[in-house]
Design a protein around this motif. Structure first.
Motif, PDB file in Angstrom:
ATOM      1  N   ARG A 114       0.901  -1.187  -0.142  1.00  0.00           N
ATOM      2  CA  ARG A 114       0.000   0.249   0.138  1.00  0.00           C
ATOM      3  C   ARG A 114       1.105   1.242   0.012  1.00  0.00           C
ATOM      4  N   ARG A 115       0.814   2.125  -1.044  1.00  0.00           N
ATOM      5  CA  ARG A 115       1.510   3.309  -1.118  1.00  0.00           C
ATOM      6  C   ARG A 115       1.052   4.410   0.045  1.00  0.00           C
ATOM      7  N   TYR A 116      -0.346   4.446  -0.397  1.00  0.00           N
ATOM      8  CA  TYR A 116      -0.883   5.563   0.505  1.00  0.00           C
ATOM      9  C   TYR A 116      -2.255   4.756   1.097  1.00  0.00           C
ATOM     10  N   VAL A 117      -2.673   5.013   2.160  1.00  0.00           N
ATOM     11  CA  VAL A 117      -3.789   4.793   3.058  1.00  0.00           C
ATOM     12  C   VAL A 117      -4.771   5.668   3.364  1.00  0.00           C
ATOM     13  N   THR A 118      -5.788   5.868   2.636  1.00  0.00           N
ATOM     14  CA  THR A 118      -6.739   6.914   2.876  1.00  0.00           C
ATOM     15  C   THR A 118      -7.547   6.517   3.853  1.00  0.00           C
ATOM     16  N   ALA A 203      -0.434  13.030   1.617  1.00  0.00           N
ATOM     17  CA  ALA A 203      -1.578  14.026   1.931  1.00  0.00           C
ATOM     18  C   ALA A 203      -2.592  14.514   1.139  1.00  0.00           C
ATOM     19  N   THR A 204      -2.271  14.481  -0.241  1.00  0.00           N
ATOM     20  CA  THR A 204      -2.985  14.743  -1.133  1.00  0.00           C
ATOM     21  C   THR A 204      -4.082  13.775  -1.577  1.00  0.00           C
ATOM     22  N   ALA A 205      -3.529  12.550  -1.379  1.00  0.00           N
ATOM     23  CA  ALA A 205      -4.211  11.212  -1.529  1.00  0.00           C
ATOM     24  C   ALA A 205      -5.501  11.120  -0.528  1.00  0.00           C
ATOM     25  N   HIS A 210     -11.140  12.312   1.889  1.00  0.00           N
ATOM     26  CA  HIS A 210     -11.486  12.351   3.156  1.00  0.00           C
ATOM     27  C   HIS A 210     -12.756  12.774   3.505  1.00  0.00           C
ATOM     28  N   ALA A 211     -13.525  13.409   2.624  1.00  0.00           N
ATOM     29  CA  ALA A 211     -14.740  13.565   2.823  1.00  0.00           C
ATOM     30  C   ALA A 211     -15.722  12.384   2.935  1.00  0.00           C
ATOM     31  N   ALA A 212     -15.354  11.693   2.230  1.00  0.00           N
ATOM     32  CA  ALA A 212     -16.119  10.126   2.119  1.00  0.00           C
ATOM     33  C   ALA A 212     -15.684   9.403   3.289  1.00  0.00           C
ATOM     34  N   GLU A 213     -14.496   9.528   3.762  1.00  0.00           N
ATOM     35  CA  GLU A 213     -14.084   8.861   4.874  1.00  0.00           C
ATOM     36  C   GLU A 213     -14.665   9.291   6.217  1.00  0.00           C
ATOM     37  N   LEU A 214     -14.838  10.705   6.248  1.00  0.00           N
ATOM     38  CA  LEU A 214     -15.576  11.096   7.433  1.00  0.00           C
ATOM     39  C   LEU A 214     -17.042  10.877   7.464  1.00  0.00           C
TER      40      LEU A 214
END
Length: 303
Positions: A114-118, A203-205, A210-214
Motif C-alpha cells: 500500500r503506497r497510501y492509506v486513505t 496527504a493529497t491522496a 477524506h470527505a467520504a471517509e468522514l
C-alpha cells in the motif's frame, strides 16, 4: 514551437512543485533537521519499530514505558517529529511516556503493498499495536491534530477500555467543510508528484478521499464514551472553524468539552503549547479553570 511549449510547461510544473513543497515545508521535518535538533540535547528520543508480516510502524519514544502513555498522532502532511516541542518538554517527560508515531504512508511507516492509506479505519487499526507499549497501570491519553484527529477518535472507539482521554486539536472532522486550495488539483498530477515529498503526495491522496471517509465516521462520534476535548482556532485556514460546531452536534457524550480560541490558527500545539501542557499535567480537562491562557489579545471560550 512545440519544443518551446514543452519547455514552458516543464518550467511551469517545476515552479509549481517548488511552490507546493514550500507551502507545507513547515509540516515536514527532515532526518538531518532531527539529528541537528537533538545533537546537543541530554534527553534524546528512542526510535522504535513495530513490525509484522503486513505492517511497519515507526515511533519515537520519550521516557520509561512504566509512566502513563501520551500518544501523539500527526496530521497531513506531517510526521512524528511534528510534536518535538511536546516531546522535548522536561515536565511532560517526567510524567508521561510520550510516544509520537508516523501514520502509515508517512516516514518509515508502511502497510504491505500500500503506497497510501486513505481509510481512517485502516489508519486507526494500524495504530492499535502502539497501545500495547503502555506498561503503566493507567490508561492512554490520545492527542490527534488536524487529519490525525478523526484517526485518534476512531482508535479510541476501537479500544475504549485502554483510553483515558481523547484530545482533538484543530480537527478536520466535518465532511461538508473539507477545504480545497488552488494547488490541490495540481498536487494530484503524476508529473508534479515526482518532484514533491512523499508526505505531501500521501496527504493529497488522503484529502481527496477524506470527505467520504468522514461520512463513514458519523456513527462513531455518537459512540465516544471517554472524556473528550475539542480545541479549535478561529483563524484556522486548514480546518474550518465550524468543525467545533460539528463536534458539538455529533459527539453525544456528556463527558465532552469544547475550547474555541478566537485568534488561533491551525498549529495550536505550538501557539498554545503551555495551555495544552497544563491540561495534561494537571488533568484539568474537566475542571473550571485553565490558567495558561493564550497570548495577549486572544480570547478563549469554554463549554
Amino acid at each position: 514551437m512545440l519544443s518551446f511549449k514543452l519547455l514552458r510547461s516543464a518550467i511551469l510544473f517545476l515552479s509549481l512543485s517548488v511552490s507546493l513543497s514550500s507551502c507545507f515545508s513547515r509540516y515536514i521535518i527532515s532526518a538531518k533537521e532531527v539529528r541537528r535538533h537533538y545533537a546537543d540535547k541530554k534527553v534524546k528520543p528512542k526510535e522504535i519499530f513495530i513490525k509484522n508480516d503486513t505492517l511497519s510502524l515507526s515511533l519515537a519514544s520519550m521516557g520509561p514505558d512504566t509512566l502513563p502513555m501520551l500518544l501523539l498522532i500527526h496530521g497531513a502532511p506531517g510526521s512524528l517529529w511534528g510534536y518535538m516541542n511536546l516531546m522535548d518538554d522536561e515536565d511532560l517527560q517526567k510524567h508521561f511516556h510520550i510516544v509520537s508515531v508516523d501514520r502509515v504512508g508517512y516516514g518509515k511507516s508502511r502497510l504491505k503493498k500500500r503506497r497510501y492509506v486513505t481509510s481512517i479505519e485502516t489508519q486507526a487499526n494500524a495504530l492499535l499495536p502502539v497501545l500495547s507499549l503502555n506498561k503503566s497501570d493507567q490508561k492512554v491519553i490520545i492527542l490527534g491534530r488536524s487529519y490525525g484527529a478523526p484517526i485518534a477518535a476512531r482508535l479510541t472507539s476501537l479500544a475504549p477500555d485502554k483510553v483515558k482521554e481523547l484530545i482533538m486539536v484543530s480537527p478536520v472532522i466535518d465532511p461538508e467543510t473539507e477545504r480545497f486550495f488552488w494547488f490541490s488539483k495540481w498536487g494530484r498530477m503524476s508529473f508534479v508528484q515526482l518532484f514533491l515529498p512523499a508526505a505531501f503526495n500521501a496527504a493529497t491522496a488522503e484529502k481527496y478521499s477524506h470527505a467520504a471517509e468522514l461520512r463513514k465516521m458519523l456513527p462513531v462520534w455518537e459512540q465516544l464514551s471517554v472524556p473528550t476535548t475539542v480545541i479549535q482556532g478561529g483563524n484556522d485556514w486548514i480546518a474550518d472553524p465550524t468543525n467545533i460546531d460539528f463536534a458539538k452536534k455529533h459527539i453525544k457524550s456528556k463527558r465532552a468539552q469544547y475550547i474555541f480560541l478566537y485568534n488561533a490558527g491551525h498549529m495550536i500545539t505550538f501557539s498554545h503549547a503551555s495551555m495544552i501542557k497544563e491540561m495534561l499535567l494537571k488533568s484539568r480537562l474537566f475542571q473550571d479553570k485553565i490558567t495558561a491562557l493564550e497570548p495577549k489579545g486572544e480570547g478563549m471560550e469554554r463549554e
